[in-house]
Scaffold this motif. Structure first.
Motif, short mmCIF file in Angstrom:
data_model
loop_
_atom_site.label_atom_id
_atom_site.label_comp_id
_atom_site.label_asym_id
_atom_site.label_seq_id
_atom_site.Cartn_x
_atom_site.Cartn_y
_atom_site.Cartn_z
N HIS A 3 40.78 37.07 -5.64
CA HIS A 3 39.32 36.87 -5.65
C HIS A 3 38.60 38.12 -6.16
O HIS A 3 37.61 38.03 -6.89
CB HIS A 3 38.82 36.53 -4.24
N SER A 4 39.08 39.29 -5.78
CA SER A 4 38.43 40.52 -6.25
C SER A 4 38.64 40.67 -7.75
O SER A 4 37.73 41.04 -8.49
CB SER A 4 38.98 41.74 -5.51
N LEU A 5 39.85 40.39 -8.18
CA LEU A 5 40.15 40.46 -9.62
C LEU A 5 39.22 39.54 -10.38
O LEU A 5 38.64 39.90 -11.39
CB LEU A 5 41.59 40.01 -9.87
N HIS A 6 39.05 38.32 -9.88
CA HIS A 6 38.22 37.39 -10.62
C HIS A 6 36.79 37.85 -10.68
O HIS A 6 36.17 37.88 -11.73
CB HIS A 6 38.28 35.96 -10.07
N ALA A 29 34.77 37.84 -14.16
CA ALA A 29 33.45 37.20 -14.18
C ALA A 29 32.30 38.19 -14.34
O ALA A 29 31.31 37.91 -15.02
CB ALA A 29 33.25 36.38 -12.90
N SER A 30 32.41 39.36 -13.70
CA SER A 30 31.24 40.24 -13.63
C SER A 30 30.72 40.71 -14.99
O SER A 30 29.52 40.97 -15.11
CB SER A 30 31.51 41.43 -12.70
N ARG A 76 42.58 29.16 -5.98
CA ARG A 76 41.81 28.25 -6.83
C ARG A 76 41.75 26.81 -6.30
O ARG A 76 41.15 25.96 -6.94
CB ARG A 76 42.40 28.25 -8.24
N GLY A 77 42.40 26.55 -5.17
CA GLY A 77 42.29 25.21 -4.59
C GLY A 77 43.59 24.73 -3.97
O GLY A 77 44.59 25.46 -3.90
N THR A 78 43.58 23.47 -3.56
CA THR A 78 44.70 22.92 -2.81
C THR A 78 45.94 22.76 -3.70
O THR A 78 45.86 22.25 -4.80
CB THR A 78 44.30 21.54 -2.24
N LEU A 79 47.06 23.21 -3.17
CA LEU A 79 48.31 23.24 -3.94
C LEU A 79 49.38 22.42 -3.22
O LEU A 79 49.60 22.61 -2.03
CB LEU A 79 48.77 24.70 -4.08
N PHE A 80 50.00 21.49 -3.94
CA PHE A 80 51.05 20.64 -3.36
C PHE A 80 52.38 20.90 -4.06
O PHE A 80 52.46 20.83 -5.28
CB PHE A 80 50.72 19.16 -3.58
N HIS A 81 53.41 21.19 -3.27
CA HIS A 81 54.79 21.24 -3.79
C HIS A 81 55.57 20.15 -3.06
O HIS A 81 55.56 20.13 -1.82
CB HIS A 81 55.46 22.59 -3.48
N HIS A 82 56.23 19.29 -3.78
CA HIS A 82 56.97 18.19 -3.17
C HIS A 82 58.38 18.13 -3.78
O HIS A 82 58.52 17.97 -4.98
CB HIS A 82 56.21 16.88 -3.46
N TYR A 83 59.39 18.32 -2.93
CA TYR A 83 60.78 18.32 -3.43
C TYR A 83 61.61 17.23 -2.74
O TYR A 83 61.45 17.00 -1.55
CB TYR A 83 61.49 19.65 -3.15
N LYS A 84 62.56 16.68 -3.52
CA LYS A 84 63.60 15.83 -2.92
C LYS A 84 64.95 16.43 -3.28
O LYS A 84 65.13 16.90 -4.41
CB LYS A 84 63.51 14.41 -3.48
N THR A 85 65.88 16.39 -2.32
CA THR A 85 67.20 16.97 -2.59
C THR A 85 68.29 15.95 -2.24
O THR A 85 68.03 14.95 -1.58
CB THR A 85 67.48 18.21 -1.71
N ARG A 137 34.62 29.79 -16.53
CA ARG A 137 35.00 30.94 -15.68
C ARG A 137 34.58 30.76 -14.22
O ARG A 137 35.20 31.32 -13.33
CB ARG A 137 34.40 32.24 -16.24
N CYS A 138 33.50 30.00 -13.98
CA CYS A 138 33.08 29.76 -12.59
C CYS A 138 34.26 29.27 -11.77
O CYS A 138 34.41 29.61 -10.61
CB CYS A 138 32.00 28.69 -12.53
N TYR A 139 35.09 28.43 -12.40
CA TYR A 139 36.18 27.78 -11.68
C TYR A 139 37.42 28.67 -11.60
O TYR A 139 38.40 28.29 -10.98
CB TYR A 139 36.52 26.44 -12.34
N ASP A 140 37.39 29.82 -12.29
CA ASP A 140 38.53 30.75 -12.25
C ASP A 140 39.84 30.00 -12.52
O ASP A 140 40.77 30.07 -11.73
CB ASP A 140 38.55 31.42 -10.85
N PRO A 141 39.89 29.24 -13.62
CA PRO A 141 41.08 28.41 -13.80
C PRO A 141 42.33 29.25 -14.02
O PRO A 141 42.26 30.37 -14.51
CB PRO A 141 40.77 27.61 -15.07
N CYS A 142 43.43 28.70 -13.64
CA CYS A 142 44.72 29.34 -13.79
C CYS A 142 45.51 28.36 -14.62
O CYS A 142 46.02 27.38 -14.10
CB CYS A 142 45.30 29.48 -12.41
N LEU A 143 45.58 28.59 -15.91
CA LEU A 143 46.11 27.54 -16.74
C LEU A 143 47.62 27.53 -16.80
O LEU A 143 48.23 26.49 -16.98
CB LEU A 143 45.47 27.60 -18.11
N SER A 144 48.24 28.70 -16.60
CA SER A 144 49.71 28.69 -16.51
C SER A 144 50.11 27.84 -15.33
O SER A 144 51.08 27.10 -15.38
CB SER A 144 50.26 30.09 -16.28
N CYS A 145 49.33 27.97 -14.25
CA CYS A 145 49.59 27.18 -13.05
C CYS A 145 49.46 25.71 -13.35
O CYS A 145 50.33 24.92 -13.06
CB CYS A 145 48.53 27.46 -12.00
N SER A 146 48.31 25.39 -13.91
CA SER A 146 47.98 23.98 -13.97
C SER A 146 48.89 23.27 -14.94
O SER A 146 49.05 22.06 -14.86
CB SER A 146 46.53 23.82 -14.38
#
Ligand code: SF4
Lengths: 180, 475
Positions: free
Chosen positions: B105-108, B113-114, B376-385, B437-446
């Motif tokens: 958050h500080s980085l962003h 943004a600043s 940046r928001g809710t993150l879901f990881h779902h695995y089956k083994t 930029r308001c949304y601080d997107p993380c595109l590698s993530c998404s």
């Protein structure tokens, strides 16, 4: 002393290598006395300046056609090209994709995944096309300096940059040289 | 003849994206698109790995919020081996997560943004960046460096590395916190809290003197999603709450049931999918996540200073959800404050030093879902083994993805507001980027799924031909 000009770009990457560069913390103030950052994901210049830069830094490997173009553009515009981080050096984590045909990878991402409804594989002239295999940047351009690590530590990056500022090609040794 | 503007790449965001703006014969914006141009394929290439490798592999999705992936993955793995982790292990994971929130958050706010806010949307693009801030406001820049460093050091003290740490394992964590480590963090935390309060004053002053712009900048109704615990803001472990555009609770569910509530839509022109609330369908069911989403879904915050600030935030729209996108910057800093206060609270609890940090198990349940609030928001990881713990299926819904619809809408609104075909200045295009930029997107993530995202503006004719590309190189 004239400042050396640097341009940076990230390719098939997670941004971690650029973040590790920021982790030099207060030393950034010192560095900025000798270095001018031109184009970079952290600035608003979108392409390296026409007259070129002294040092070009690429993080991330090559995974799609746009990234190939970007790597070549950087090579053309810089005197010394640095591959920053395991992904740029040899493909890194993204190499795991090379065990699967890209069609299967796309299909899993956009069609099969449990939460996807009526999926399809995105296709548009504005999107880069995946390369069949992911690789380090030296598959498409000549690299002068390799800084491995996932990511390389801030100390490794700072050392390499200060060597470059002083006109030397950095040689990483000891703790500064590590792969993850 | 109409035309198409292309902004590429979008800078001061994580990853590669471009924007295309289609302009009609009269010079008015018809429609704009936000294209995400990267896909790496984590959902496929994790197949065949052993479950316990996942916290290390998946954090490479993102170098800005690796800890969120690291922890969401570990939570999914806890379920795979069917254990509740010890109290101290949970506290230590939370502590690392607070470090992540503070640095991200500080980085962003400061680094990304600043420059728009403190130097101006129309400032010379050659200096409109964090290095320009360092030159113009060195004291502020130094504070920013220290904030980020503090967060990164928490991560390093626990996980040996600032980026891609080695810490969370199925069943807990792999190392206890030393007294020395605790005291080092505690010694600095009050300065950090003070600094974040200063940053909050900066954004509130800026909003106060730009009221009209703020209220009219990408402001629209939507649903919101975030984790809560007893109605309070929660970022490590809670139930997923979804509210409608008036703030009424639509659902509150256990993250493991996400497939009953969330589905994803695909478009041809972007590698980023569009999640939506299943019962409402696409696009009616689209919602926003991240700091603004979380502040709009929660009723309170468990730490006092952040809670005071939340009360002030709730007044803005008389208790209804706050809609203008610029408020993301304000809410991001309220969370920054929460994370710093929570860091202190965790460290002052003597249990944080316990060595009971791992639950053992010889079971493989075959499935696990890990849900967490990433910055940046809710993150879901779902695995089956399979029965040996070999990964068979991976599904990821990543924070930035939930905001895809909202970012596309924001781009379209701001383009329509500021751009007309006659005269297009660099500063106006920068406003379009600022909306993203308001949304601080993380595109590698998404786009964990494949690739990379540059951002550009093309000018297309009404029959679809590209007639111009606007680049913002200086020379
Ligand atoms: S080397 Fe590691 S830190 Fe750098 S881009 Fe690749 S995954 Fe990210």
């Amino acid at each position: 002393m004239t400042k050396i000009k640097i341009a940076t770009e990230w390719l098939e990457s997670c941004a971690g290598c650029h973040m590790s560069l920021l982790d030099i913390d207060e030393r950034i103030l010192e560095l900025l006395k000798y270095v001018e950052i031109t184009s970079s994901p952290l600035t608003d210049l979108k392409h390296p300046p026409e007259e070129g830069v002294d040092v070009g830094i690429l993080s991330g490997g090559i995974g799609n056609s746009d990234q190939e173009k970007k790597a070549k553009e950087m090579r053309k515009k810089c005197k010394i090209l640095v591959a920053l981080g395991d992904c740029a050096v040899f493909g890194g984590i993204c190499n795991l994709r090379n065990f699967f045909p890209k069609e299967e990878v796309l299909n899993r991402g956009f069609v099969e995944t449990e939460s996807t409804s009526k999926g399809k594989i995105p296709k548009s002239e504005v999107l880069g096309e995946l390369t069949d295999q992911v690789s380090g940047v030296n598959k498409v351009v000549k690299v002068d300096v390799y800084i491995p690590g996932c990511p390389p530590s801030a100390d490794s990056i700072y050392y390499a940059l200060t060597e470059l500022v002083n006109g030397r090609i950095p040689v990483l040794e000891g703790d500064l040289l590590h792969y993850d | 003849m109409g035309k198409k503007l292309v902004i590429e790449p979008i800078t001061r965001i994580e990853g590669h994206a471009k924007v295309t703006i289609h302009i009609d014969d009269e010079g008015n914006v018809e429609k704009s698109y936000f294209h995400v141009n990267q896909f790496r394929g984590f959902e496929k290439f994790c197949e065949g790995r052993l479950y316990f490798e996942m916290p290390q592999i998946t954090q490479r999705i993102c170098g800005i919020c690796p800890v969120s992936h690291h922890l969401a993955s570990a939570k999914a793995c806890d379920e795979i081996i069917g254990v509740e982790i010890p109290k101290t292990a949970k506290m230590l994971r939370e502590l690392m997560h607070m470090g992540q929130f503070i640095q991200s958050h500080s980085l962003h706010f400061f680094h990304l943004a600043s420059p728009d806010l403190l130097l101006g949307f129309d400032a010379d693009p050659a200096i409109r960046n964090v290095f320009g801030i360092i030159n113009k406001k060195p004291e502020l820049a130094l504070m920013a460096v220290k904030l980020r460093k503090f967060g990164q050091e928490i991560i390093e003290i626990l996980g040996r590395k600032k980026i891609h740490p080695i810490f969370a394992v199925p069943g807990g964590v792999n190392g206890a916190l030393s007294i020395k480590g605790r005291d080092k963090i505690l010694g600095e935390v009050d300065y950090i809290i003070k600094s974040i309060k200063k940053a909050i004053e900066i954004i509130k002053d800026w909003i106060g003197s730009n009221k009209e712009l703020v209220e009219n900048f990408a402001s629209f109704k939507s649903g919101y999603m975030g984790l809560v615990k007893d109605g309070a803001l929660e970022i490590y472990d809670g139930d997923v709450r979804l509210v409608d555009k008036e703030g009424n609770i639509l659902e509150e569910f256990n993250g493991s049931d996400y497939l009953n509530y969330v589905a994803e839509h695909v478009e041809d022109w972007t590698y980023l999918k569009f999640p939506y609330y299943k019962k409402m369908g696409y696009p009616e069911g689209c919602y926003r996540v991240g700091p603004l989403g979380r502040m709009n879904v929660c009723e309170k915050i468990s730490t006092p200073l952040a809670n005071e600030e939340l009360k002030k935030f709730k007044v803005i729209n008389n208790g209804k959800p706050v809609e203008a996108s610029i408020y993301y910057h304000y809410t991001r800093l309220i969370e920054d404050l929460y994370a710093a206060e929570k860091t202190k609270e965790l460290l002052e609890d003597p249990d944080i030093l316990s060595k009971d940090i791992r639950a053992e198990s010889d079971k493989i349940t075959g499935e696990g879902v890990g849900v967490i609030e990433a910055p940046r928001g809710t993150l879901f990881h779902h695995y089956k083994t399979d029965e040996n713990g070999v990964i068979k299926r991976v599904n990821l819904i990543v924070a930035t993805g939930h905001n895809n619809w909202a970012m596309s809408k924001s781009v379209d609104m701001v383009a329509k507001q500021f751009i007309s075909g006659k005269e297009i200045s660099e500063g106006l295009l920068n406003r379009v980027e600022a909306a993203i930029r308001c949304y601080d997107p993380c595109l590698s993530c998404s786009t964990h799924a494949l690739g990379q995202m540059p951002l550009y503006i093309e000018i297309h004719s009404s029959n679809g031909e590209i007639i111009d590309v606007i680049k913002r190189d200086l020379k």
